[in-house]
Each structure stands twice: as structure tokens, then as C-alpha cells.
Write a protein that holds these residues in place. Structure first.
Motif, PDB file in Angstrom:
ATOM      1  N   SER A   1      43.766  23.256  49.445  1.00 17.16           N
ATOM      2  CA  SER A   1      44.930  23.167  48.560  1.00 17.16           C
ATOM      3  C   SER A   1      44.609  23.678  47.161  1.00 17.16           C
ATOM      4  O   SER A   1      45.515  24.111  46.446  1.00 17.16           O
ATOM      5  CB  SER A   1      45.433  21.724  48.480  1.00 17.16           C
ATOM      6  N   VAL A   2      43.338  23.624  46.769  1.00 17.56           N
ATOM      7  CA  VAL A   2      42.991  24.117  45.426  1.00 17.56           C
ATOM      8  C   VAL A   2      43.255  25.620  45.336  1.00 17.56           C
ATOM      9  O   VAL A   2      43.738  26.111  44.311  1.00 17.56           O
ATOM     10  CB  VAL A   2      41.527  23.783  45.065  1.00 17.56           C
TER      11      VAL A   2
ATOM     12  N   ARG B   1      40.102  28.548  51.954  1.00 16.53           N
ATOM     13  CA  ARG B   1      40.446  28.274  50.560  1.00 16.53           C
ATOM     14  C   ARG B   1      40.814  29.571  49.839  1.00 16.53           C
ATOM     15  O   ARG B   1      41.751  29.617  49.046  1.00 16.53           O
ATOM     16  CB  ARG B   1      39.245  27.605  49.892  1.00 16.53           C
ATOM     17  N   ALA B   2      40.063  30.618  50.152  1.00 17.38           N
ATOM     18  CA  ALA B   2      40.387  31.920  49.558  1.00 17.38           C
ATOM     19  C   ALA B   2      41.703  32.461  50.109  1.00 17.38           C
ATOM     20  O   ALA B   2      42.510  33.045  49.384  1.00 17.38           O
ATOM     21  CB  ALA B   2      39.252  32.905  49.816  1.00 17.38           C
TER      22      ALA B   2
END
Ligand code: ATP
Ligand code: MG
Lengths: 250, 335
Positions: free
Chosen positions: A100-101, A161-162
Motif C-alpha cells: 500500500s505504501v 510494491r513497485a
């Protein structure tokens, strides 16, 4: 206009020239490999592109606009995301929260919106996080702490994440390091399929077979200099490459 | 019982205790002293939760939190005595003054990392404390400031202890709700990513320096509010209450409760305020006993009484999300 244009990029560390006047490019939709012996300057070149290390000389243009001197998060916001050679997940956060970041980094959520905001933005971030998680096949372990994942799964977590940033260019620094042969083969297929969906990728790798197998073009660095930039077959036959890189390896 | 109800139960119970049980008990059996203790718990809960945001969530070791608490207290007290400005002016002014000061000191400090940041906040805390102590012309120095006017709302003085208690409880609850939204959201996830690996967060598009300054400022705002509440409820502020000891006490609260856990910060505050009161009977030994309780709790529960992981899953259920109940259910995340 190429998606990423690297022009005469140089980086010195004291007396050492880690990257020495490198010029190359990544076209939209391309899968480019970047190889070279240890200490050739591959990671440094990635750090220069993604804003982690300032350039000593040269220029980097992304989608036609110069990006040298921009902070990493500004470059990321323009649509470039990266992974790290030495696996950097957020260990004390769940797998879901890790990914989610990337989504919140790209989409943004202000303090005000977090407090008073309506659900729409949060739900959009959730949806994008799920999409990335399921793309790498980690949907089932969304709630586990990242630290408790196996090494291989953490590699995919970092890629997820990327991906949650919905980048136009993904740069991967040795994604196969530490994986066994079958895991490496799976990863190669996965990277290929990402590229097949139209994502442009630049890939640093030690594993020659992986790079030669999936990349449409291979750039070879040795001692900071570019010594080759061609299709895999041509690179494989290049005497300079054989001497600098393959010669060492075999 | 559905997950939703179960998740909502805990905060509802807490609110029931704070807004019904405690005031009822205080009105029935309590004397002024118990009201003071109850308000102290509330004020420290707000201090602890505001520190949680900076130190627990964002991972910035902040050793000067009490100084912003002090700034809020003095601004409220001095506005009241010197300029005859009442509660409705003093309360926001206290928060804004603490936030403004925090913003100014954050600008150069936030580029520092780990231990250097901690030492910088220590220095800021000591500096502000020294100013409160020695700028006699304004702060009255070690004598402190007496605020006789108390709380006045729309021209009416609020005198009854129970009304004051409800006012403090309401404001603390509102403030903690804001901090809860910040912590338990994707914004909160970005904060936690700073703690985990801020360079990596940067690569994910998170503006790390800006976020750190923001969270430091917001945290100081609520510390300032807590300070104002302290000034209005006790009617007296003096530098001794806002020194390094207080910063460390608040830090101990969030560690004992569970670093990174917002409910834990509240639990820690309640524990470390109530324990010495309960132990009043044992006299001088009580501080030793409080020390022993802290030591033992850290030894056996290093992640705190309610650690971050359990706290987050508890809160998620409170949002009506199925975290921890059905793996790979899409109903996780934040709302
Ligand atoms: N921050 C730094 N300060 C000083 N020297 C550095 C720094 N970063 C890299 N170097 C040096 O620059 C050279 C290139 O390093 P780099 O990490 O880019 O190589 P690489 O091609 O990624 O190697 P590997 O395959 O081992 O990952 C090395 O000699 C390295 O020691
Ligand atoms: Mg490298």
C-alpha cells in the motif's frame, strides 16, 4: 523520443569513476538488460537514474524531461519505480501495508484527507494494492508480517510494491540474486509477462542466461564504461564483452 | 458476534467508562483530588497518543515532547492572565503556538537521522525548558503562572468539576480521534514506512522530509492542546512540569503500552498515571515500585501490553474490515 535517455552520465566517488560517460536509452515497451562484472557501476547507474545519487556530469531525461537533480520521490511520482539489490521491504509491516505504501506514494493521501476524507480515495488505494498483490501472487499472505515471508516471496513483495505505483518504467536491481534455478526461471517468466503487458523494464542481473533469455537489448558495463549495447546474440559474440565479462565468469 | 461489532466494542467500552462510569463514580464518591487524577490520565493519554504518531508510528525518537506541552500550557495561562483571553481563544492558540514552534525547529532537524535526531530534540526540549525557567519577565520564571480565571465558555464560567471533566474528556476524545485517523489510514502506513526504511519510502514516491515535518508539527499541536488543558484544569503552570522527566515519562508510556500502538499509548498513560496514585499508601517506595513494574513489563512484554500488530488488527475490525478473520479477503486495508 525515448522513454528514458541517459546521456554521458558520469559519477565519481573521490578518485574512482564508478560510472564513466555512459549513454544509452530505454524505449517505451522495451525490456533492457544491464550486465557487467562486480563493481562495474550498475547499481550506481540505477541510483543516478532514480535520484538517489547526484550526477557528477551528464543528463538523464525521462519522458523527454530532464530529471537529474530531482529528489527520488519526485522521480518516482513521474512514473519510475525501482527495487533494491539488497532487498528492502518494510519488515514490521504486513504484506498488504508494504504494498500500500507504493500505492499511497503514487496516489497521495494528505493528512486532511486521512482525517476527514471520504472513503473513495482509501478504497482506490486498497483496490490498487490488491491488484498489485494478486499480480505477484501474494494475495493469500496479505496479512502476514513481511519479515515472516520466505526470501523468495519477499522478492516478489518488493516488486509488488513497485507495481502498486503503476510505473511506466520499472528498474529492477538483481531481482534473481539468491534465488535457485527454478525460482529464477519463474521470475524470468514473470518479468517477461510484465513486459508483455506494456511495462518498460530495465533489469540489472548477474545471471547471464536470464538476461540473454528475456531481454530485447543488453547493455554491458565494465569499470563504469559502456562496452556494448546490442541484441543478446550480438553481445554474446562481442569480443570486448567476452574479455571483460564472460571471460571472468567462465 | 460479527467482527464489526467485536471491533467496535472496545472503543465503545472505553468511551462508556470515560464518559459515564468515571464521571458517575467521581460525582458520587469523588473529591476534587480524584477529578484531578482522572483529568491527568486524560491529558497524559493525549500526550502519549500525540507522541505515538511521531515516535511509535513514524519512528522518530523524540526526547523533547514535554517542551511543546509546556509551550501550550504557558500560552494558555499567559493569554488568560495578561490579555484576559478565555478558553475559546487560549485553547487553539496554545495548540497553534506549539505547532508553529515545532514547525520552525523541525525544518533544520528533520534531515538528521536516528540518534542525531534524538539528541537534537533533547536539546530543543532543554532549550524551551530553560526559556520557561529563566525568561522571568514573561514566564515569571520558577514561580510559575497562576491562572485564576479558570474556564469560561461564551461568557459563562464553567465551575462544576463534573462539567470541567466532561469538557476535558470531550476535547481529549476529539483530539485522539483525529490522531487515530492519521495513524490508522494509508497516511499512517506512509508514516510507518518512514520508520521502517525512509530511503525506500522515498523511492515509493513518499515525500519523507515533508511528512516528518508535518507529523512533528501535528504532534506538537496536540501536545500544546494537552498543555492548555493542564493549565485550565490545575490553574497553575510552572517550568518543573515540562522538563526532560516529563518527556521521558511520556516515552515510557508509549513503550510500556506498545511502541507503534495507539491504544497501547492510552493504556500506558493510564497505567503510569494511576499506578503511583494507587501506590500512594506505600509512601516513598512507590516510585521504586513503578520502576519495577515498568522494568518487568518491558522484560516480559518487549512489544508492550498491546503491541502494534495486535493493535492494528483490532482497529481494523473496528473499521468494519475483516483483518485477521478471513485471509485473502478483499476487505482489508484502511478506510
Ligand atoms: N557511495 C559510494 N561511495 C564510494 N564508492 C562507491 C559508492 N557506491 C559505489 N561505489 C563504488 O563504485 C563502484 C561501482 O559500484 P556498483 O555498486 O555500482 O557496482 P555494481 O555493478 O552494482 O556491482 P555488483 O554487481 O557487485 O552489484 C564500486 O567500485 C564501488 O565500490
Ligand atoms: Mg549492484
Amino acid at each position: 523520443m525515448s522513454l528514458l535517455e541517459i546521456e554521458n552520465v558520469t559519477r565519481r566517488f573521490g578518485g574512482l569513476v564508478a560510472v564513466d560517460g555512459v549513454t544509452t536509452r530505454v524505449e517505451a515497451g522495451e525490456l533492457v538488460g544491464l550486465i557487467g562484472p562486480n563493481g562495474a557501476g550498475k547499481t550506481t547507474l540505477f541510483n543516478l537514474i532514480s535520484g538517489f545519487t547526484p550526477l557528477s556530469a551528464g543528463a538523464v531525461r525521462f519522458k523527454g524531461e530532464p530529471i537529474q537533480g530531482l529528489k527520488p520521490h519526485r522521480i518516482a511520482a513521474r512514473g519510475m519505480s525501482r527495487t533494491f539489490q539488497n532487498l528492502r521491504v518494510f519488515p514490521n509491516m504486513s504484506v498488504f501495508d508494504n504494498v500500500s505504501v507504493g500505492a499511497v506514494g503514487a496516489m497521495g493521501q494528505s493528512a486532511f484527507a486521512a482525517v476527514f476524507g471520504r472513503r473513495a480515495r482509501a478504497d482506490a488505494i486498497s483496490a490498487r494494492t490488491w491488484e498489485a498483490l494478486e499480480r505477484v501472487g501474494l494475495g493469500g499472505v496479505a496479512e502476514d508480517l513481511a519479515a515472516n515471508l520466505s526470501y523468495g516471496k519477499r522478492k516478489y513483495l518488493e516488486i509488488a510494491r513497485a507495481l502498486a505505483m503503476k510505473p511506466e518504467l520499472l528498474i529492477l536491481d538483481e531481482p534473481a540474486a539468491g534465488l535457485n534455478d527454478s525460482e529464477t526461471a519463474d521470475l524470468a517468466r514473470f518479468i517477461r509477462s510484465l513486459n508483455g503487458e506494456g511495462l518498460s523494464i530495465m533489469l540489472v542481473e548477474h545471471d547471464m542466461n536470464l538476461v540473454m533469455g528475456i531481454c530485447s537489448r543488453v547493455v554491458v558495463l565494465a569499470s563504469g564504461r559502456k562496452i556494448a549495447d546490442a541484441e543478446p546474440a550480438a553481445v554474446r559474440a562481442d569480443p570486448a564483452v567476452l574479455e571483460a565479462y564472460l571471460g571472468v565468469d567462465e | 458476534m460479527s467482527e464489526f461489532v467485536r471491533g467496535r466494542l472496545v472503543p465503545l467500552l472505553v468511551l462508556l467508562v470515560v464518559f459515564a462510569l468515571v464521571p458517575y463514580g467521581l460525582a458520587k464518591f469523588g473529591k476534587g483530588y480524584f477529578f484531578q487524577v482522572a483529568q491527568l490520565v486524560l491529558i497524559y493519554a493525549l500526550l502519549a497518543v500525540s507522541l505515538h504518531l511521531v515516535t511509535g508510528a513514524a519512528g522518530l525518537l523524540h526526547l523533547g515532547h514535554a517542551a511543546f506541552y509546556g509551550v501550550g500550557a504557558y500560552v494558555a495561562a499567559l493569554l488568560g492572565t495578561e490579555m484576559k483571553l478565555g478558553f475559546l481563544w487560549g485553547l487553539p492558540a496554545a495548540g497553534l503556538a506549539a505547532a508553529a514552534l515545532a514547525f520552525v525547529v523541525a525544518l533544520p532537524t528533520m534531515r538528521l537521522v536516528s540518534i542525531y535526531f534524538a539528541v537534537a530534540t533533547l536539546a530543543i526540549g532543554q532549550m524551551i525548558h530553560t526559556v520557561l525557567l529563566n525568561w522571568v519577565a514573561v514566564t515569571k520564571g520558577p514561580n510559575g503562572v497562576m491562572l485564576f480565571s479558570g474556564i469560561t465558555l461564551f461568557g459563562t464560567p464553567v465551575k462544576s468539576p463534573i462539567a470541567i471533566y466532561f469538557l476535558v474528556a470531550g476535547l481529549v476524545a476529539l483530539s485522539i480521534w483525529v490522531l487515530h485517523r492519521l495513524s490508522h489510514s494509508y497516511y499512517g502506513n506512509a508514516l510507518r514506512s518512514l520508520r521502517e526504511d525512509d530511503q525506500c519510502a522515498d523511492a515509493m514516491g513518499v515525500d519523507t522530509v515533508r511528512l516528518k515535518i508535518e507529523v512533528f508539527t501535528v504532534s506538537a499541536f496536540f501536545a500544546g492542546i494537552a498543555g492548555a488543558l493542564w493549565a485550565y484544569t490545575t490553574g497553575y503552570v510552572s517550568p518543573g512540569d515540562f522538563g526532560f522527566n516529563t518527556s521521558i515519562l511520556v516515552l515510557a508510556m508509549i513503550v510500556v503500552g506498545g511502541l507503534g500502538s495507539l491504544p497501547g499509548a492510552i493504556i500506558g498513560a493510564a497505567l503510569l498515571i494511576l499506578l503511583p496514585e494507587v501506590l500512594r499508601g506505600v509512601g516513598d517506595l512507590r516510585n521504586v515500585m513503578v520502576g519495577i513494574v515498568m522494568f518487568v513489563s518491558i522484560l516480559f512484554l518487549p512489544r508492550g501490553l498491546l503491541g502494534e500488530v495486535s493493535a492494528l488488527s483490532l482497529v481494523r475490525r473496528g473499521f468494519g474490515l475483516k483483518w485477521g478473520a478471513a485471509p485473502s479477503d478483499r476487505e482489508v486495508g484502511w478506510r
